[in-house]
Design a protein around this motif. Structure first.
Motif, PDB file in Angstrom:
ATOM      1  N   LEU A 107      26.275 -41.062  19.305  1.00 49.71           N
ATOM      2  CA  LEU A 107      26.386 -42.033  17.980  1.00 49.71           C
ATOM      3  C   LEU A 107      25.344 -41.776  17.424  1.00 49.71           C
ATOM      4  O   LEU A 107      25.238 -41.838  16.042  1.00 49.71           O
ATOM      5  N   ARG A 108      24.129 -41.940  17.895  1.00 44.33           N
ATOM      6  CA  ARG A 108      22.722 -41.988  17.358  1.00 44.33           C
ATOM      7  C   ARG A 108      22.654 -40.614  16.561  1.00 44.33           C
ATOM      8  O   ARG A 108      22.150 -40.735  15.335  1.00 44.33           O
ATOM      9  N   ARG A 109      23.177 -39.484  17.077  1.00 44.17           N
ATOM     10  CA  ARG A 109      22.882 -38.302  16.239  1.00 44.17           C
ATOM     11  C   ARG A 109      23.969 -38.133  15.175  1.00 44.17           C
ATOM     12  O   ARG A 109      23.732 -37.412  14.221  1.00 44.17           O
ATOM     13  N   GLN A 110      24.934 -39.187  15.073  1.00 42.59           N
ATOM     14  CA  GLN A 110      25.878 -39.251  13.796  1.00 42.59           C
ATOM     15  C   GLN A 110      25.577 -40.245  12.975  1.00 42.59           C
ATOM     16  O   GLN A 110      26.217 -40.620  12.049  1.00 42.59           O
ATOM     17  N   GLY A 111      24.357 -40.681  13.213  1.00 45.16           N
ATOM     18  CA  GLY A 111      23.741 -41.868  12.242  1.00 45.16           C
ATOM     19  C   GLY A 111      24.007 -43.288  12.682  1.00 45.16           C
ATOM     20  O   GLY A 111      23.813 -44.108  11.856  1.00 45.16           O
ATOM     21  N   TYR A 112      24.669 -43.348  13.945  1.00 50.25           N
ATOM     22  CA  TYR A 112      24.883 -44.957  14.370  1.00 50.25           C
ATOM     23  C   TYR A 112      23.627 -45.429  15.311  1.00 50.25           C
ATOM     24  O   TYR A 112      23.947 -45.120  16.599  1.00 50.25           O
ATOM     25  N   GLY A 113      22.607 -46.033  14.673  1.00 48.36           N
ATOM     26  CA  GLY A 113      21.725 -46.275  15.608  1.00 48.36           C
ATOM     27  C   GLY A 113      21.598 -47.361  16.509  1.00 48.36           C
ATOM     28  O   GLY A 113      20.704 -48.309  16.220  1.00 48.36           O
ATOM     29  N   ILE A 114      22.683 -47.380  17.244  1.00 51.08           N
ATOM     30  CA  ILE A 114      22.424 -48.461  18.497  1.00 51.08           C
ATOM     31  C   ILE A 114      21.664 -48.141  19.606  1.00 51.08           C
ATOM     32  O   ILE A 114      21.269 -46.851  20.042  1.00 51.08           O
ATOM     33  N   ASP A 115      21.222 -49.022  20.421  1.00 48.00           N
ATOM     34  CA  ASP A 115      20.137 -48.842  21.576  1.00 48.00           C
ATOM     35  C   ASP A 115      21.007 -48.780  22.897  1.00 48.00           C
ATOM     36  O   ASP A 115      21.559 -49.819  23.370  1.00 48.00           O
ATOM     37  N   LEU A 116      20.537 -47.800  23.484  1.00 40.73           N
ATOM     38  CA  LEU A 116      21.306 -47.851  24.912  1.00 40.73           C
ATOM     39  C   LEU A 116      20.822 -49.121  25.729  1.00 40.73           C
ATOM     40  O   LEU A 116      21.728 -49.906  26.515  1.00 40.73           O
ATOM     41  N   LEU A 117      19.485 -49.614  25.469  1.00 41.46           N
ATOM     42  CA  LEU A 117      19.302 -50.560  26.298  1.00 41.46           C
ATOM     43  C   LEU A 117      19.886 -51.925  25.927  1.00 41.46           C
ATOM     44  O   LEU A 117      20.295 -52.694  26.900  1.00 41.46           O
ATOM     45  N   ARG A 118      20.374 -51.920  24.546  1.00 48.71           N
ATOM     46  CA  ARG A 118      21.067 -53.217  24.265  1.00 48.71           C
ATOM     47  C   ARG A 118      22.376 -52.979  24.788  1.00 48.71           C
ATOM     48  O   ARG A 118      23.292 -54.014  25.338  1.00 48.71           O
ATOM     49  N   VAL A 119      23.078 -51.746  24.700  1.00 46.94           N
ATOM     50  CA  VAL A 119      24.545 -51.479  25.375  1.00 46.94           C
ATOM     51  C   VAL A 119      24.529 -52.236  27.086  1.00 46.94           C
ATOM     52  O   VAL A 119      25.277 -52.658  27.585  1.00 46.94           O
ATOM     53  N   GLN A 120      23.341 -51.558  27.489  1.00 42.84           N
ATOM     54  CA  GLN A 120      23.118 -51.919  28.968  1.00 42.84           C
ATOM     55  C   GLN A 120      23.084 -53.325  29.257  1.00 42.84           C
ATOM     56  O   GLN A 120      23.529 -54.008  30.258  1.00 42.84           O
ATOM     57  N   GLU A 121      22.272 -54.052  28.291  1.00 38.49           N
ATOM     58  CA  GLU A 121      22.205 -55.300  28.477  1.00 38.49           C
ATOM     59  C   GLU A 121      23.522 -56.380  28.293  1.00 38.49           C
ATOM     60  O   GLU A 121      23.705 -57.210  28.903  1.00 38.49           O
ATOM     61  N   LEU A 122      24.059 -55.771  27.304  1.00 32.76           N
ATOM     62  CA  LEU A 122      25.567 -56.407  26.922  1.00 32.76           C
ATOM     63  C   LEU A 122      26.502 -56.222  28.236  1.00 32.76           C
ATOM     64  O   LEU A 122      27.300 -57.118  28.353  1.00 32.76           O
ATOM     65  N   ALA A 123      26.438 -55.112  29.221  1.00 36.77           N
ATOM     66  CA  ALA A 123      26.883 -55.141  30.249  1.00 36.77           C
ATOM     67  C   ALA A 123      26.674 -55.649  31.453  1.00 36.77           C
ATOM     68  O   ALA A 123      27.269 -56.171  32.325  1.00 36.77           O
ATOM     69  N   GLY A 124      25.138 -56.105  31.447  1.00 32.88           N
ATOM     70  CA  GLY A 124      24.740 -56.730  32.479  1.00 32.88           C
ATOM     71  C   GLY A 124      24.834 -56.090  33.686  1.00 32.88           C
ATOM     72  O   GLY A 124      24.614 -54.735  33.671  1.00 32.88           O
ATOM     73  N   THR A 125      25.276 -56.826  34.953  1.00 28.33           N
ATOM     74  CA  THR A 125      25.495 -56.235  35.993  1.00 28.33           C
ATOM     75  C   THR A 125      26.739 -55.602  36.200  1.00 28.33           C
ATOM     76  O   THR A 125      26.936 -54.801  37.293  1.00 28.33           O
ATOM     77  N   GLY A 126      27.482 -55.587  35.406  1.00 31.63           N
ATOM     78  CA  GLY A 126      28.856 -55.307  35.483  1.00 31.63           C
ATOM     79  C   GLY A 126      29.063 -53.768  35.100  1.00 31.63           C
ATOM     80  O   GLY A 126      28.317 -52.907  34.774  1.00 31.63           O
ATOM     81  N   ALA A 127      30.472 -53.502  35.564  1.00 35.23           N
ATOM     82  CA  ALA A 127      30.863 -52.190  35.155  1.00 35.23           C
ATOM     83  C   ALA A 127      30.814 -51.814  33.659  1.00 35.23           C
ATOM     84  O   ALA A 127      31.426 -52.596  32.888  1.00 35.23           O
ATOM     85  N   ILE A 128      29.987 -50.950  33.261  1.00 32.79           N
ATOM     86  CA  ILE A 128      29.500 -50.524  31.608  1.00 32.79           C
ATOM     87  C   ILE A 128      30.834 -49.966  31.249  1.00 32.79           C
ATOM     88  O   ILE A 128      31.499 -49.051  31.985  1.00 32.79           O
ATOM     89  N   GLY A 129      31.196 -50.259  30.069  1.00 31.90           N
ATOM     90  CA  GLY A 129      32.317 -49.257  29.211  1.00 31.90           C
ATOM     91  C   GLY A 129      32.323 -49.395  27.956  1.00 31.90           C
ATOM     92  O   GLY A 129      31.279 -49.833  27.058  1.00 31.90           O
ATOM     93  N   ARG A 130      33.127 -48.733  27.338  1.00 32.84           N
ATOM     94  CA  ARG A 130      33.485 -48.593  25.786  1.00 32.84           C
ATOM     95  C   ARG A 130      33.326 -49.937  25.183  1.00 32.84           C
ATOM     96  O   ARG A 130      32.517 -50.056  23.976  1.00 32.84           O
ATOM     97  N   PRO A 131      33.983 -51.254  25.564  1.00 37.15           N
ATOM     98  CA  PRO A 131      33.644 -52.263  24.840  1.00 37.15           C
ATOM     99  C   PRO A 131      32.402 -52.565  24.690  1.00 37.15           C
ATOM    100  O   PRO A 131      32.028 -53.385  23.671  1.00 37.15           O
TER     101      PRO A 131
END
Ligand code: AMP
Ligand code: FE
Ligand code: FE
Ligand code: ZN
Length: 279
Positions: A107-131
Motif C-alpha cells: 500500500l505504501r509503495r502505491q501511495g497509501y501512507g498508512i503505518d504498520l504500527l498503527r494497524v498493529q495498534e488497531l488490532a491490539g493483542t488480537g488476530a490481525i486482519g484486513r479489517p
C-alpha cells in the motif's frame, strides 16, 4: 442464541465481556464468541457468563481455503486451551501478522501512507486482519469506508492483496475435533459454490450455518434443508463485528432457537464417544 460473534481478539470492536453484556441487554439466552483463528477471548467470555447470567458456548472460526475460495469453519464447544489447537492457531496468527506487514508495504509503495504500527495498534493483542488495514485506510482518509478499502485495494485480487498461509478445511475439521469441538461450515452462501458442500461434509463438517445476515431468506431455507437432508446440525448467528465494524451492531439480528445448542451438545457427546483416541 447468537452463535457467531467476533470480539477484539480478532476483528470485532467489542471485548468478550462487552459481547456477553450486550447479549444480556438484547435478551439472548446464549452467545458464542467465535474469533478468527483465535480462542484468546473465550476465557474472558466464560468469566462474564456467570456475571451476566448468559450461557457462553466456546467457539472459534478458522479461515481455510479451497483453491481461490475461502471456506470458514466454525468450531463449537472446543476446549479453548487445547494444546494442539492453540499451537496451530498461533501459527495462523503469525502468518496473519506477516501478511499484513506485506500488505502495508504494498500500500505504501502505491501511495497509501498508512503505518504498520498503527494497524498493529488497531488490532491490539488480537488476530490481525484486513479489517484493521481497512480501518487505518479510513482513518487517513484514503477511503470512505472499510467496504471501499476491500473493493478497491485489499479484497482478493485487488492491488494490495496478499495471500497468507491457511489450513485446508480437513485440517481445521480435525483440529476442532481433537479439541473436543463440533465443526460447522460457516456462511456457505458466501462461498457462492454449493457444489463444494458434499466434499466438506465428506471431510467431517457436522453442521451448516444456515442462518447468516448475508444469506437471503431463500438461502437460509435452502441451507437449512441441505443440512437436514444430510443429517447435519443447523446453526446461525449474526457474524457481528461490533459497532464501528463495517456492518454495525448486528448482534441478536440473526438468532437460532435453543434446540440448536442442545443439538450441538448432543453431537459433541456422540462424536466424543466414537472419536479415535490419539496415541
Ligand atoms: P482476513 O481475515 O484478514 O482475511 O479479513 C477477512 C475479514 O474482513 C472478514 O472476516 C470480514 O470481517 C472482513 N471483510 C471481508 N470482506 C469485507 C468487505 N467487503 N468489507 C468489509 N469487511 C470485509
Ligand atoms: Fe471478520
Ligand atoms: Fe467468516
Ligand atoms: Zn465470522
Amino acid at each position: 442464541m447468537d452463535l457467531h460473534v467476533h470480539s477484539t481478539e480478532s476483528d470485532g470492536t467489542l471485548t468478550p465481556s462487552q459481547i456477553v453484556q450486550a447479549a444480556e441487554d438484547l435478551g439472548l439466552a446464549a452467545v458464542s464468541v467465535t474469533d478468527h483463528d483465535s480462542t484468546a477471548g473465550v476465557r474472558e467470555a466464560l468469566s462474564a457468563s456467570a456475571e451476566f447470567g448468559i450461557e457462553v458456548l466456546t467457539g472459534v472460526e478458522v479461515s481455510t481455503e479451497v483453491g481461490q475460495t475461502e471456506v470458514h469453519i466454525l468450531g463449537y464447544l472446543i476446549d479453548p486451551e487445547h494444546c494442539r489447537l492453540t499451537t496451530s492457531l498461533t501459527e495462523l496468527r503469525d502468518a496473519r501478522r506477516e501478511r499484513v506487514a506485506r500488505m502495508v508495504d504494498l500500500l505504501r509503495r502505491q501511495g497509501y501512507g498508512i503505518d504498520l504500527l498503527r494497524v498493529q495498534e488497531l488490532a491490539g493483542t488480537g488476530a490481525i486482519g484486513r479489517p484493521h488495514v481497512a480501518r487505518a485506510l479510513v482513518e487517513k482518509g484514503y477511503v470512505r469506508s472499510q467496504e471501499e478499502a476491500f473493493d478497491r485495494l485489499i479484497g482478493r485480487g485487488r492491488a494490495a492483496y496478499v495471500d497468507r498461509f491457511r489450513l485446508r478445511p480437513r485440517e481445521a475439521v480435525l483440529l476442532i475435533g481433537e479439541a473436543g469441538g463440533v465443526p460447522v461450515l460457516a456462511h456457505p452462501g458466501l462461498m457462492k459454490d454449493d457444489s463444494m458442500i458434499p466434499d466438506l461434509v465428506e471431510q467431517g463438517v457436522l453442521g451448516i450455518e444456515a442462518y447468516h445476515p448475508e444469506h437471503s431468506a431463500g438461502e437460509c431455507c435452502r441451507y437449512d434443508q441441505v443440512a437436514r437432508e444430510r443429517g447435519l446440525l443447523v446453526t446461525g448467528g449474526s457474524d457481528c463485528h461490533g459497532p464501528g465494524g463495517s456492518k454495525g451492531m448486528l448482534m441478536g439480528q440473526v438468532v437460532v432457537p435453543y434446540a440448536s445448542v442442545e443439538a450441538l451438545k448432543e453431537c459433541r457427546r456422540t462424536s466424543q464417544k466414537t472419536a479415535p483416541v490419539s496415541p
